[in-house]
Every structure is written in structure tokens, then in C-alpha cells.
Scaffold this motif. Sequence first.
Motif, PDB file in Angstrom:
ATOM      1  N   LYS A  68     152.297  47.118   3.180  1.00  0.00           N
ATOM      2  CA  LYS A  68     151.444  46.020   3.625  1.00  0.00           C
ATOM      3  C   LYS A  68     150.350  45.732   2.601  1.00  0.00           C
ATOM      4  O   LYS A  68     149.947  44.579   2.410  1.00  0.00           O
ATOM      5  N   VAL A  69     149.889  46.762   1.905  1.00  0.00           N
ATOM      6  CA  VAL A  69     148.912  46.547   0.838  1.00  0.00           C
ATOM      7  C   VAL A  69     149.570  45.839  -0.338  1.00  0.00           C
ATOM      8  O   VAL A  69     148.996  44.903  -0.926  1.00  0.00           O
ATOM      9  N   LEU A  70     150.792  46.239  -0.697  1.00  0.00           N
ATOM     10  CA  LEU A  70     151.522  45.576  -1.778  1.00  0.00           C
ATOM     11  C   LEU A  70     151.698  44.084  -1.487  1.00  0.00           C
ATOM     12  O   LEU A  70     151.487  43.235  -2.359  1.00  0.00           O
ATOM     13  N   VAL A  71     152.085  43.766  -0.263  1.00  0.00           N
ATOM     14  CA  VAL A  71     152.303  42.369   0.115  1.00  0.00           C
ATOM     15  C   VAL A  71     151.007  41.578   0.032  1.00  0.00           C
ATOM     16  O   VAL A  71     150.984  40.431  -0.441  1.00  0.00           O
ATOM     17  N   ALA A  72     149.905  42.162   0.460  1.00  0.00           N
ATOM     18  CA  ALA A  72     148.609  41.484   0.386  1.00  0.00           C
ATOM     19  C   ALA A  72     148.191  41.259  -1.064  1.00  0.00           C
ATOM     20  O   ALA A  72     147.625  40.214  -1.409  1.00  0.00           O
ATOM     21  N   ILE A  73     148.470  42.234  -1.926  1.00  0.00           N
ATOM     22  CA  ILE A  73     148.141  42.078  -3.343  1.00  0.00           C
ATOM     23  C   ILE A  73     148.949  40.933  -3.947  1.00  0.00           C
ATOM     24  O   ILE A  73     148.416  40.105  -4.702  1.00  0.00           O
ATOM     25  N   GLU A  74     150.217  40.863  -3.632  1.00  0.00           N
ATOM     26  CA  GLU A  74     151.037  39.765  -4.146  1.00  0.00           C
ATOM     27  C   GLU A  74     150.522  38.408  -3.648  1.00  0.00           C
ATOM     28  O   GLU A  74     150.521  37.427  -4.393  1.00  0.00           O
ATOM     29  N   GLN A  75     150.067  38.371  -2.410  1.00  0.00           N
ATOM     30  CA  GLN A  75     149.511  37.120  -1.876  1.00  0.00           C
ATOM     31  C   GLN A  75     148.220  36.755  -2.593  1.00  0.00           C
ATOM     32  O   GLN A  75     147.958  35.574  -2.876  1.00  0.00           O
ATOM     33  N   SER A  76     147.427  37.745  -2.950  1.00  0.00           N
ATOM     34  CA  SER A  76     146.205  37.492  -3.718  1.00  0.00           C
ATOM     35  C   SER A  76     146.550  36.951  -5.101  1.00  0.00           C
ATOM     36  O   SER A  76     145.888  36.042  -5.609  1.00  0.00           O
ATOM     37  N   LEU A  77     147.590  37.488  -5.717  1.00  0.00           N
ATOM     38  CA  LEU A  77     148.012  36.997  -7.023  1.00  0.00           C
ATOM     39  C   LEU A  77     148.468  35.547  -6.946  1.00  0.00           C
ATOM     40  O   LEU A  77     148.198  34.749  -7.851  1.00  0.00           O
ATOM     41  N   ARG A  78     149.149  35.186  -5.859  1.00  0.00           N
ATOM     42  CA  ARG A  78     149.637  33.813  -5.707  1.00  0.00           C
ATOM     43  C   ARG A  78     148.501  32.828  -5.441  1.00  0.00           C
ATOM     44  O   ARG A  78     148.516  31.702  -5.932  1.00  0.00           O
ATOM     45  N   THR A  79     147.525  33.251  -4.659  1.00  0.00           N
ATOM     46  CA  THR A  79     146.480  32.331  -4.215  1.00  0.00           C
ATOM     47  C   THR A  79     145.219  32.386  -5.059  1.00  0.00           C
ATOM     48  O   THR A  79     144.399  31.454  -5.031  1.00  0.00           O
ATOM     49  N   GLN A  96     142.516  38.894  -0.020  1.00  0.00           N
ATOM     50  CA  GLN A  96     143.382  38.856   1.155  1.00  0.00           C
ATOM     51  C   GLN A  96     143.050  40.012   2.091  1.00  0.00           C
ATOM     52  O   GLN A  96     142.804  41.142   1.639  1.00  0.00           O
ATOM     53  N   PRO A  97     143.048  39.767   3.396  1.00  0.00           N
ATOM     54  CA  PRO A  97     142.791  40.855   4.345  1.00  0.00           C
ATOM     55  C   PRO A  97     144.006  41.773   4.484  1.00  0.00           C
ATOM     56  O   PRO A  97     145.145  41.362   4.256  1.00  0.00           O
ATOM     57  N   VAL A  98     143.746  43.001   4.861  1.00  0.00           N
ATOM     58  CA  VAL A  98     144.791  43.982   5.168  1.00  0.00           C
ATOM     59  C   VAL A  98     144.433  44.632   6.487  1.00  0.00           C
ATOM     60  O   VAL A  98     143.263  44.921   6.750  1.00  0.00           O
ATOM     61  N   SER A  99     145.438  44.859   7.300  1.00  0.00           N
ATOM     62  CA  SER A  99     145.194  45.516   8.586  1.00  0.00           C
ATOM     63  C   SER A  99     146.233  46.605   8.809  1.00  0.00           C
ATOM     64  O   SER A  99     147.415  46.319   8.997  1.00  0.00           O
ATOM     65  N   ASN A 100     145.786  47.847   8.740  1.00  0.00           N
ATOM     66  CA  ASN A 100     146.633  49.007   9.014  1.00  0.00           C
ATOM     67  C   ASN A 100     145.941  49.909  10.023  1.00  0.00           C
ATOM     68  O   ASN A 100     144.722  50.104   9.949  1.00  0.00           O
ATOM     69  N   PRO A 101     146.679  50.490  10.954  1.00  0.00           N
ATOM     70  CA  PRO A 101     146.061  51.466  11.855  1.00  0.00           C
ATOM     71  C   PRO A 101     145.703  52.739  11.102  1.00  0.00           C
ATOM     72  O   PRO A 101     146.325  53.048  10.073  1.00  0.00           O
ATOM     73  N   PRO A 102     144.730  53.498  11.563  1.00  0.00           N
ATOM     74  CA  PRO A 102     144.400  54.771  10.922  1.00  0.00           C
ATOM     75  C   PRO A 102     145.598  55.708  10.948  1.00  0.00           C
ATOM     76  O   PRO A 102     146.375  55.724  11.909  1.00  0.00           O
ATOM     77  N   ARG A 103     145.752  56.482   9.904  1.00  0.00           N
ATOM     78  CA  ARG A 103     146.832  57.462   9.864  1.00  0.00           C
ATOM     79  C   ARG A 103     146.471  58.668  10.724  1.00  0.00           C
ATOM     80  O   ARG A 103     145.311  59.088  10.767  1.00  0.00           O
ATOM     81  N   PRO A 104     147.454  59.270  11.386  1.00  0.00           N
ATOM     82  CA  PRO A 104     147.173  60.446  12.213  1.00  0.00           C
ATOM     83  C   PRO A 104     146.892  61.697  11.402  1.00  0.00           C
ATOM     84  O   PRO A 104     146.355  62.685  11.921  1.00  0.00           O
ATOM     85  N   GLY A 105     147.257  61.681  10.138  1.00  0.00           N
ATOM     86  CA  GLY A 105     147.028  62.842   9.285  1.00  0.00           C
ATOM     87  C   GLY A 105     147.161  62.458   7.826  1.00  0.00           C
ATOM     88  O   GLY A 105     147.556  61.340   7.489  1.00  0.00           O
ATOM     89  N   HIS A 106     146.826  63.416   6.960  1.00  0.00           N
ATOM     90  CA  HIS A 106     146.863  63.182   5.518  1.00  0.00           C
ATOM     91  C   HIS A 106     147.467  64.409   4.848  1.00  0.00           C
ATOM     92  O   HIS A 106     147.577  65.472   5.468  1.00  0.00           O
TER      93      HIS A 106
END
Length: 359
Positions: A316-327, A331-341
Motif C-alpha cells: 500500500k505504501v508502494l502504490v501511494a508512492i507511485e501515485q505521488s510520482l504520477r501526480t 499522498q495519504p496512506v492508511s494501514n492498521p497497526p501491526r500486531p508485532g514486529h
Amino acid sequence: MLMPVRYAVVGAGWISQEAFLPAVPQTGNSRVTAIISGNREGAAQLAAFFSIDHVCDYQDFDALLRQDVVDAVYIAVPNPMHHDFAVRAANAGKHVMVEKPIAISEKEAIAMIDAAARNDVLLMTSYRLHNEPATLAALDVLRAGKIGEPISFSASFGFQSQTGNHRLKNEFWGGPLQDIGIYCINAARHVFEAEPVEVFAMAARPQNDQRFEEIDASIAVTLRFPQNRLAQFFCSFGVFDVDTYRVAGTEGELIMENGFRFDTPSRLIVKTKRNIDHISYDIHDQFAGQVQYFSQCILTGTRPEPDGEEGLADLKVLVAIEQSLRTGAPQPVSNPPRPGHPALSMLRRLPTTTRRLLL
């Protein structure tokens, strides 16, 4: 299920030849029992070299899955093919490890995640650094507060790509962002233990280099994280080898030299007002480490930390970056918090091998 976990390798290209196939014998709990490839002759040579019993073409993939010869698949075909093979494998009741990026669209990634859940199999995105000693040591330094609160992350990752590589082609969703920029994104997310909320990107493409007729040569990205934290990275297929990241904190700085590649030793530097620590790390087989980890998850029924949702988060971050490159706009990004790392409990130190066959 008894050891070892039996893998089918889907795609017998460079990464399978250089890294995956040589690594599996190092694990102690895994073996490759099948190769699926469009190059039947080359696959047969690899099968003979590694004592692999089954070789088939892509069109015979489903027939192979119906046999009791594999428990899991490793998918290393070009990016647009990940979704198809992963869903078919999951529907056949096989566990799936897929190279990153997990897919080429959010819709495809979600379909892969749903297929794994529906068929009660594990799906893991191939993030080898989540089991790598230097990476986990760096994250442990940050969690211990040794440089205070992390405020800034910056990374550079690049090399000179060879003409003819499929990662230089649009049809394969190629480019430095998808191939190596994703490492920088993943590292930043786990350094801050948070998800970015906004991205902005710029790209550069030389006019006189045939390698970059279809893709950008270099991309620079800024990511905004919650709590006034920023990450920046530069990735390129047209520069001298560079591979490093830095984390600036309120009370110190962390530097990782050779932080992303699997064939170079790493050095971790931690600077504070009182001290400068230099810690060197030997090369370990990162592919063997992640395969051993995934096989252990399969054998114990434990969900892997770098699961399908982890791959989706980076996608989802990759897609937002590509949209920023086009426009040309953030660009906003929305991901839920990860349960662990990634955690030290995931650490694997396995020896490397020189036994490989490169066709």
C-alpha cells in the motif's frame, strides 16, 4: 506433519539459483522436492544438482499440487505472477512463501490473504531480514532506548543493474522502488514501530541509458509517520553500490552499514554523547534463516510475523508512492497497526554454503 517440510520452488531464476536452493539444505528442517519452471532443461539440471525428485512446467503446477510431494511453495516468479500461483497453492492446501512485493495490487494481495485463511494454510512474505542478526540487534538497540526516541530514518540502497534484467521492464512491475525501495520502507516501519500516514516522491530517469527506457533509474521518497517522525530513502538501479541506513534519535544515532543485501557483512554503529560502539557481524545465510523459520511455523502451527498482511502494508505504501510520482503531490496512506514486529526470538544464525549451480 513430520520434518522436513517439503517445498516446491516456483520459478527457477537467479534468486532461486543463487540463494534459495543452496540455502534449504542448511536449515535442518526443510528440503526442496519439486521445481516448477518455464525452462524445463535448466530446471532438470538444477534438480539433478540438488537431488530434487520432481520437475514440471508451469502448466502442470496444479497436477503437481494434487500429489503428496510438497507441503509448501516458494514463489519467485515475476511480480505479476505472484497472486495466481499463491492462490492456486493455497487452494490446494499448501503453505506459501512469496517473494516481495507480495503482489502488484491491493486487490490481489487481499485475495492471497483470503485464500490462505480460507484453506487454513500459512502465508509468509519473504522478508529475510526479519531473521537476520544485525537487523534484529539494531531494532533491539532502538527498543532499549539507547539513542532516545527515534525521530528520523534515512536510507540509501542502490547498484548498477544489468541490461536485460526483467526488473527493468514495466510488464513485470519492475523498477528500483519495487525491487529495493521496499527494503527501506519495511525498515522504516519497524524502526518506528508504526505505519506511515503520508508519502511524497520524486524520480529521475536519464535520457541516454537504454536500461531506463521503461522505468525510472532513481527514486527519492519522504514518508511522514505519527508523532512528528520522518523517513527518507533513495533507491536506484544506476549508481555505485550503496547500502546503508541511519536513525537519528533524541539522544544518539544508529548507523547500519550494509543493511539490506544478503551477500555482504554488516556493521552497526551506535553513537551517544558518552560512547561510540562499533559492532561487526559475519555473513549468515539469510535465506536459510527465513526458510528454517517458516518451516518451524508450519510444523508448530504458528502464524509467521511477516505474514500476508505485512506484505500488504508495504504494498500500500508502494502504490501511494507511485501515485505521488504520477501526480506530483503528497499522498495519504492508511494501514492498521501491526500486531508485532521482528524480535530477537526470530533470530537465525545459519552457515552459508558455496554449493550452488548458476545457469
